[in-house]
Design an enzyme around this catalytic site. Structure first.
Site, PDB file in Angstrom:
ATOM      1  CE1 TYR A 154      -4.063   1.537  -0.443  1.00  0.00           C
ATOM      2  CE2 TYR A 154      -3.720   2.584   1.687  1.00  0.00           C
ATOM      3  CZ  TYR A 154      -4.431   2.462   0.525  1.00  0.00           C
ATOM      4  OH  TYR A 154      -5.533   3.264   0.308  1.00  0.00           O
ATOM      5  CE  LYS A 161      -7.305   6.061   0.527  1.00  0.00           C
ATOM      6  NZ  LYS A 161      -8.369   6.835  -0.129  1.00  0.00           N
TER       7      LYS A 161
END
Ligand code: NAD
Ligand code: IMJ
Length: 260
Positions: A154, A161
């Protein structure tokens, strides 16, 4: 019909697999009137049939990475549609090459671009939102657990995020006096365009299914219904929150043994 008489904007619909599609379906089922923005002419053409299912309005172009495009799109909305009650921000982007391998290999340019598209765009959206929401309103953005704990590959998206989630708390504080609420949904993994090409995604889905208290993967409908709740007056006391809609996965520390 908890959204009857409410009008809102959805940013980030790419196709029928998009989380934004599940959100649009849920909002429509509760009586909301919807309008859409699209990143490019290409996506606009691709979603025009889908958008017709939800309303007759023209899709407005808005590449959130470009200076002035959000403000311009919102001005156009104010002129053509009038005031809004809610906005959904379902947008993220990082260079594909950086969603694999070591995080530290991220380049400065791609780091900044991921932050720009995936985080700053929501800040800018919130800056112009109150002008469209004189009677108050509600915004929701989408995030992922990789912001809290390491999820392989990720990488740079995780940082974007984390920043997005922190921005939700500050934006909620900024917009509180305008009676505008700001929240995020942290969704479990779903097979969408943004998940395509992610290494071993089917395996991730399987592991999540076995780990989850509900013993299943989350669906676009699960996210859509939670989002409708957050955008509705039923959530009038909720702002600055990151709500996990992941069948309970984030709560589980000890993993279950996969059973077949
Ligand atoms: P998707 O590919 O259907 O949606 C992503 C959207 O972002 C697309 O519509 C794309 O056009 C838009 N976008 C990218 N760059 C843009 C730009 N510069 N300007 C305007 N729009 C731009 O995938 P999705 O999974 O529905 O993703 C929606 C959101 O959900 C993202 O924020 C993603 O991080 C988040 N999310 C996804 C998952 C998952 O497993 N799919 C899990 C948790 C959170
Ligand atoms: C994305 C990358 C790596 C691991 C991942 C994901 N896992 C999940 C996702 C485990 C669930 C999907 N997700 C939560 C995202 O936010 C995806 C964002 C994204 C995806 C792409 C793919 C295509 C591309 N750029 C992207 N930028 C952001 O070129």
């Amino acid at each position: 019909m908890i959204m009857q008489g409410k009008k809102g904007l959805i940013m980030g619909l790419a196709n029928k697999f998009s989380i934004a599609y599940g959100i649009a379906e849920s909002l429509k089922s509760q009586g909301a009137e919807l309008i859409f923005t699209s990143q490019t002419e290409y996506f606009k053409n691709k979603i025009s049939d889908i958008a017709k299912e939800f309303g007759k309005r023209e899709i407005i172009l808005c590449d959130v990475s470009k200076d002035g495009e959000i403000e311009k799109a919102f001005d156009e909305i104010l002129q053509t549609v009038g005031n809004l009650d809610f906005i959904v921000h379902s947008i993220a982007f990082a260079d594909k090459n950086e969603l694999t391998g070591k995080y530290y290999n991220t380049s400065r340019a791609n780091f900044l671009n991921a932050m720009n598209v995936s985080c700053f765009s929501f800040t800018e959206t919130c800056k112009y939102a109150p002008k469209l929401m004189p009677n108050g309103g509600s915004l929701v953005t989408l995030t992922y657990y990789g912001s809290e704990k390491v999820v392989p590959n990720y990488n740079v998206m995780a940082l974007a995020k984390s920043a997005l989630e922190t921005s939700v708390r500050y934006l909620a504080t900024d917009l509180g006096e305008s009676h505008v609420r700001v929240n995020a949904i942290s969704a479990g993994p779903i097979k969408t365009l943004a998940a395509s090409g992610v290494g071993e995604f089917s395996k991730i889905l399987e592991i999540e299914r076995f780990r989850s208290p509900l013993r299943r993967n989350v669906t676009q409908k699960d996210i859509g219904d939670a989002c409708t709740f957050l955008l509705s007056d039923m959530a009038s006391g909720i702002t600055g929150e990151i709500i996990h809609v992941d069948c309970g996965c984030n709560t589980v520390g000890v993993k279950f043994e996969p059973k077949s």
